[in-house]
Design a protein around this motif. Structure first.
Motif, PDB file in Angstrom:
ATOM      1  N   ASN A 154      -1.313  -1.824  -4.376  1.00 23.02           N
ATOM      2  CA  ASN A 154      -2.685  -2.231  -4.673  1.00 23.02           C
ATOM      3  C   ASN A 154      -3.704  -1.107  -4.667  1.00 23.02           C
ATOM      4  OD1 ASN A 154      -1.640  -4.893  -4.702  1.00 23.02           O
ATOM      5  ND2 ASN A 154      -3.682  -5.629  -4.215  1.00 23.02           N
ATOM      6  N   SER A 155      -3.495  -0.070  -3.873  1.00 22.58           N
ATOM      7  CA  SER A 155      -4.493   0.996  -3.801  1.00 22.58           C
ATOM      8  C   SER A 155      -4.637   1.733  -5.125  1.00 22.58           C
ATOM      9  CB  SER A 155      -4.141   1.983  -2.680  1.00 22.58           C
ATOM     10  OG  SER A 155      -2.825   2.469  -2.821  1.00 22.58           O
ATOM     11  N   ALA A 156      -3.650   1.575  -6.025  1.00 24.19           N
ATOM     12  CA  ALA A 156      -3.689   2.278  -7.310  1.00 24.19           C
ATOM     13  C   ALA A 156      -4.571   1.571  -8.336  1.00 24.19           C
ATOM     14  CB  ALA A 156      -2.273   2.416  -7.861  1.00 24.19           C
ATOM     15  N   LEU A 167     -12.110   4.285  -8.245  1.00 24.80           N
ATOM     16  CA  LEU A 167     -11.933   4.958  -6.954  1.00 24.80           C
ATOM     17  C   LEU A 167     -10.670   5.800  -6.946  1.00 24.80           C
ATOM     18  CD1 LEU A 167     -12.873   1.999  -4.608  1.00 24.80           C
ATOM     19  CD2 LEU A 167     -14.324   3.909  -5.303  1.00 24.80           C
ATOM     20  N   LYS A 168     -10.681   6.823  -6.101  1.00 24.55           N
ATOM     21  CA  LYS A 168      -9.497   7.671  -5.943  1.00 24.55           C
ATOM     22  C   LYS A 168      -8.395   6.881  -5.239  1.00 24.55           C
ATOM     23  CE  LYS A 168     -11.754  12.194  -5.896  1.00 24.55           C
ATOM     24  NZ  LYS A 168     -11.135  12.593  -7.162  1.00 24.55           N
ATOM     25  N   ASN A 169      -7.151   7.210  -5.572  1.00 20.28           N
ATOM     26  CA  ASN A 169      -5.997   6.516  -4.994  1.00 20.28           C
ATOM     27  C   ASN A 169      -5.743   7.057  -3.581  1.00 20.28           C
ATOM     28  OD1 ASN A 169      -3.715   5.043  -4.527  1.00 20.28           O
ATOM     29  ND2 ASN A 169      -2.538   5.865  -6.239  1.00 20.28           N
ATOM     30  N   THR A 170      -6.613   6.646  -2.675  1.00 18.30           N
ATOM     31  CA  THR A 170      -6.537   7.096  -1.290  1.00 18.30           C
ATOM     32  C   THR A 170      -6.689   5.889  -0.378  1.00 18.30           C
ATOM     33  OG1 THR A 170      -7.462   9.268  -1.814  1.00 18.30           O
ATOM     34  CG2 THR A 170      -7.607   8.559   0.475  1.00 18.30           C
ATOM     35  N   LEU A 171      -5.764   5.733   0.552  1.00 21.05           N
ATOM     36  CA  LEU A 171      -5.794   4.651   1.531  1.00 21.05           C
ATOM     37  C   LEU A 171      -6.161   5.232   2.890  1.00 21.05           C
ATOM     38  CD1 LEU A 171      -4.996   1.736   2.575  1.00 21.05           C
ATOM     39  CD2 LEU A 171      -2.709   2.697   2.938  1.00 21.05           C
ATOM     40  N   PHE A 186       0.842  -1.201   0.000  1.00 26.09           N
ATOM     41  CA  PHE A 186       0.000   0.000   0.000  1.00 26.09           C
ATOM     42  C   PHE A 186       0.878   1.251   0.000  1.00 26.09           C
ATOM     43  CE2 PHE A 186      -3.027  -3.046   1.970  1.00 26.09           C
ATOM     44  CZ  PHE A 186      -4.053  -2.926   1.057  1.00 26.09           C
ATOM     45  N   SER A 187       1.985   1.189  -0.704  1.00 28.02           N
ATOM     46  CA  SER A 187       2.937   2.295  -0.766  1.00 28.02           C
ATOM     47  C   SER A 187       2.549   3.245  -1.892  1.00 28.02           C
ATOM     48  CB  SER A 187       4.345   1.743  -1.005  1.00 28.02           C
ATOM     49  OG  SER A 187       4.419   1.140  -2.300  1.00 28.02           O
ATOM     50  N   SER A 188       3.455   4.165  -2.209  1.00 28.93           N
ATOM     51  CA  SER A 188       3.218   5.096  -3.314  1.00 28.93           C
ATOM     52  C   SER A 188       3.669   4.527  -4.657  1.00 28.93           C
ATOM     53  CB  SER A 188       3.955   6.419  -3.049  1.00 28.93           C
ATOM     54  OG  SER A 188       5.355   6.197  -2.979  1.00 28.93           O
ATOM     55  N   SER A 189       4.132   3.278  -4.686  1.00 29.19           N
ATOM     56  CA  SER A 189       4.539   2.632  -5.932  1.00 29.19           C
ATOM     57  C   SER A 189       3.353   2.504  -6.885  1.00 29.19           C
ATOM     58  CB  SER A 189       5.110   1.240  -5.629  1.00 29.19           C
ATOM     59  OG  SER A 189       5.211   0.461  -6.809  1.00 29.19           O
ATOM     60  N   ILE A 190       3.625   2.606  -8.181  1.00 31.09           N
ATOM     61  CA  ILE A 190       2.548   2.430  -9.158  1.00 31.09           C
ATOM     62  C   ILE A 190       2.052   0.991  -9.178  1.00 31.09           C
ATOM     63  CG2 ILE A 190       3.321   4.325 -10.632  1.00 31.09           C
ATOM     64  CD1 ILE A 190       4.502   2.207 -12.528  1.00 31.09           C
ATOM     65  N   TYR A 191       2.782   0.067  -8.538  1.00 28.02           N
ATOM     66  CA  TYR A 191       2.354  -1.323  -8.457  1.00 28.02           C
ATOM     67  C   TYR A 191       1.735  -1.666  -7.105  1.00 28.02           C
ATOM     68  CZ  TYR A 191       4.739  -1.830 -12.865  1.00 28.02           C
ATOM     69  OH  TYR A 191       5.105  -1.679 -14.177  1.00 28.02           O
ATOM     70  N   GLY A 211     -10.366   4.568  -1.329  1.00 27.12           N
ATOM     71  CA  GLY A 211     -11.371   5.475  -1.859  1.00 27.12           C
ATOM     72  C   GLY A 211     -11.446   6.721  -1.007  1.00 27.12           C
ATOM     73  N   SER A 212     -12.181   7.702  -1.477  1.00 27.64           N
ATOM     74  CA  SER A 212     -12.112   9.042  -0.892  1.00 27.64           C
ATOM     75  C   SER A 212     -13.011   9.269   0.313  1.00 27.64           C
ATOM     76  CB  SER A 212     -12.482  10.068  -1.970  1.00 27.64           C
ATOM     77  OG  SER A 212     -13.781   9.792  -2.474  1.00 27.64           O
ATOM     78  N   GLY A 213     -13.787   8.282   0.733  1.00 26.43           N
ATOM     79  CA  GLY A 213     -14.708   8.491   1.835  1.00 26.43           C
ATOM     80  C   GLY A 213     -16.069   8.903   1.313  1.00 26.43           C
ATOM     81  N   PRO A 214     -17.044   9.140   2.219  1.00 25.83           N
ATOM     82  CA  PRO A 214     -16.913   9.313   3.662  1.00 25.83           C
ATOM     83  C   PRO A 214     -16.606   8.005   4.392  1.00 25.83           C
ATOM     84  CG  PRO A 214     -19.221   9.218   3.044  1.00 25.83           C
ATOM     85  CD  PRO A 214     -18.455   9.207   1.762  1.00 25.83           C
ATOM     86  N   TYR A 215     -16.270   8.141   5.701  1.00 32.27           N
ATOM     87  CA  TYR A 215     -15.995   7.002   6.564  1.00 32.27           C
ATOM     88  C   TYR A 215     -16.776   7.200   7.867  1.00 32.27           C
ATOM     89  CZ  TYR A 215     -11.760   7.723   3.659  1.00 32.27           C
ATOM     90  OH  TYR A 215     -10.890   7.982   2.637  1.00 32.27           O
ATOM     91  N   TYR A 216     -17.407   6.125   8.330  1.00 30.66           N
ATOM     92  CA  TYR A 216     -18.214   6.221   9.549  1.00 30.66           C
ATOM     93  C   TYR A 216     -17.840   5.118  10.531  1.00 30.66           C
ATOM     94  CZ  TYR A 216     -21.138   9.233   6.642  1.00 30.66           C
ATOM     95  OH  TYR A 216     -21.592  10.225   5.814  1.00 30.66           O
TER      96      TYR A 216
END
Length: 434
Positions: free
Chosen positions: A208-210, A215-219, A201-206, A236-241
Motif C-alpha cells: 500500500n505505501s507505493a 508522496l514518496k514511497n517511504t513508510l 507494507f512490504s517492498s512489493s509493488i502491490y 511520505g518523506s516527513g518531517p515527523y513530530y
C-alpha cells in the motif's frame, strides 16, 4: 505603439508573477498519517493500523488491519461483486469490484507470492460470478497469525488516509487505489477482535505505501508499548513530530543503514555485524541475514548466536537472581517491586552505526515476580539467523525508505523524553484543500 509596448510589459509581468507563484508553491501536506494500536487478545501481540475503506453517508468507514511488512499484497474480509448498487451489499460488509483472470495484474500478483505453502491450493481461472461473463482471479493468502492458507478474490480497491504536515492530521484525505483481495471471514478466525485483514507494507509493488501518489514511497512506523496507547504510521518523506518536542523533527534522532534484498521475499533485511553487550562483541558469521518483522513478537536468534548473547548477558547481570524460564524465553530473573535495569544491547551495523536496545526493549515483565530477556532461541538452523521482532520496535521510530533503499531507526524514544504515543492526532485545517 508606445501604449502597445506598455501593455506587453504589463502582460509579461503578470505571466512572470504567475510562474513565480507556481515555482514557490509548496504542497501543504508531506505525508499521510494513521493511528497504530497494539492488540494482546490473540495468540501473540500484534499491531494494527486504522485505514478508511469506504464512505457511508458522507462519513468514512475506518477498518483495522494488521501491519505486515512482509506481505505481498493487502487482503481482508470483504465481498467481491460485479454489479454493486445501493442495497446490493450486506450492511455489515464491504463490497468490491472483481479483477478478471485475463488481466495482467492477476498473473503478476500470483507470481509475487513471497512464500510457498503446501496447504495452498493451486489457483485456477474457472471461477466466475453470477451474471458476470468474465473469470475471477483467485489468489492465495497466508494468515500471519497461523500460517494457514486460504483463497481470496483479487479486486479493485480504495483506501483513504488523512493528510498531514507531520505535526497534525488535516481535515482532508488522500486515496490509494491498489489491487487487494477479498478473503472469507474464516481466514480471520485467529485475528484479534475488530481487526479485519492484513495491510501490506512490504517492498512489493502491490504494497500500500507505493500507491499514495504524489508522496514518496517511504513508510515511517512508531508502535506503542501498551494497548491503551496509540502509535503512529506515516507514508511520505516527513518531517515527523512527537510531543512534547513539537519543534523537533524526529528525523534528527535517526541513524541510517542500507536495506538489503533477499531472495523470494518482499520483507526488509539489514546487515548486523555483531551484537555488543557492555563493550564485548558476540560475533556473527559474515553471511548472516537479519530480517525486520512486524509479526514476530520478540527477536529470534539462531542457537549459536543466542547462546553467545545469553552467556554474555549472564556475565553482566550476576547481581540479579535467576528464575525458572517462562516460555518462549530461555533466561529469566526474579524481580522485586522495582523494575530491572540491565546493560544495553547494541546491534552493531555497517559504517559504525549502532541500534541500541535498552532495558525497556530487552526485558519483558512476564509475571509480577519474573522478568525475562526478550530474545528467543530460534533453533540451530533457523533462517534468517536473526529476526528483530516487535518488542524491540516498541517506542522506537523506524523509517523504511524504498526510494533510497535505507532503513532508519531512533533507538528508544523514551531516552528523548517522548514515545510513540505522543503524536498529536488533533485535526487541523489544511492551508489549502488540495
Amino acid at each position: 505603439m508606445y501604449f502597445l509596448l506598455q501593455l506587453l510589459v504589463i502582460v509579461l509581468a503578470i505571466i512572470s508573477q504567475e510562474h513565480e507563484a507556481i515555482a514557490v508553491y509548496v504542497r501543504p501536506y508531506t505525508s499521510v498519517v494513521a493511528a497504530v494500536n497494539k492488540h494482546t487478545d490473540a495468540a501473540k501481540p500484534v499491531y494494527s493500523v486504522q485505514i478508511m475503506t469506504d464512505s457511508v453517508n458522507m462519513q468514512y468507514w475506518p477498518s483495522n488491519f494488521l501491519i505486515d511488512i512482509d506481505a505481498p499484497f493487502t487482503w481482508y474480509d470483504c465481498i467481491v461483486q460485479w454489479n454493486i448498487y445501493p442495497g446490493s451489499c450486506p450492511s455489515n460488509k464491504l463490497c468490491r469490484g472483481p479483477a478478471s483472470c485475463e488481466e495482467f495484474e492477476c498473473t503478476q500478483v500470483r507470481a509475487s507470492y513471497s512464500y510457498t505453502n503446501p496447504s495452498c491450493s493451486p489457483e485456477t481461472n474457472s471461477s466466475t460470478l453470477p451474471g458476470w461473463r468474465y473469470c475471477t482471479c483467485p489468489v492465495n493468502v497466508v494468515s500471519p497469525m497461523t500460517g494457514s492458507c486460504d483463497q481470496a478474490l483479487l479486486n479493485y480497491d480504495e483506501f483513504t488516509v488523512t493528510k498531514s504536515d507531520g505535526r497534525n492530521p488535516f481535515e482532508s484525505y488522500l486515496g490509494a487505489y491498489p489491487f487487494a483481495a477479498c478473503a472469507p471471514s474464516s481466514s480471520l478466525a485467529s485475528f484479534p477482535a475488530n481487526v479485519s485483514g492484513v495491510m501490506a507494507f512490504s517492498s512489493s509493488i502491490y504494497a500500500n505505501s507505493a500507491f499514495f501518489e504524489p508522496l514518496k514511497n517511504t513508510l515511517a512506523l512508531c508502535i506503542p508499548s501498551k494497548p491503551s496507547a496509540t502509535g503512529v504510521l506515516f507514508i511520505g518523506s516527513g518531517p515527523y513530530y512527537l510531543l512534547p518536542q513539537s519543534n523537533v523533527d524526529v528525523r534528527s534522532y535517526l541513524s541510517y543503514t542500507l536495506l538489503l534484498k533477499h531472495k523470494d521475499s518482499f520483507g526488509y533485511f539489514i546487515k548486523v555485524n555483531s551484537i555488543v553487550i557492555k563493550k564485548k562483541s558476540i560475533n556473527i558469521p559474515a553471511n548472516t541475514t537479519t530480517k525486520l518483522s512486524t509479526m514476530d513478537p520478540y527477536t529470534t536468534l539462531r542457537t549459536n548466536i543466542y547462546n553467545g548473547v545469553v552467556r554474555r548477558f549472564l556475565m553482566v547481570t550476576k547481581r540479579l537472581r535467576p528464575a525458572m524460564p517462562v516460555s518462549p524465553f530461555g533466561l529469566c530473573f526474579r524481580t522485586s517491586t522495582t523494575s530491572l535495569r540491565v546493560p544495553d544491547i547494541d546491534f552493531s551495523l555497517p559504517d559504525g552505526k549502532k541500534w541500541t536496545v535498552s532495558t525497556t526493549n530487552s526485558i519483558k515483565q512476564v509475571t509480577k515476580d519474573v522478568a525475562c530477556l526478550a530474545f528467543v532461541d530460534g533453533g540451530a538452523t533457523s533462517e534468517p539467523a536473526i529476526v528483530i521482532g516487535t518488542f524491540q520496535f516498541e517506542d522506537n521510530f523506524l523509517e523504511f525508505n524504498l526510494e533510497n533503499s535505507t532503513f532508519a531507526f531512533s533507538s528508544s524514544l523514551l531516552c528523548k523524553q517522548t514515545s510513540c504515543a505522543n503524536f498529536n492526532f488533533t485535526l487541523t485545517q489544511s492551508p489549502y484543500r488540495l
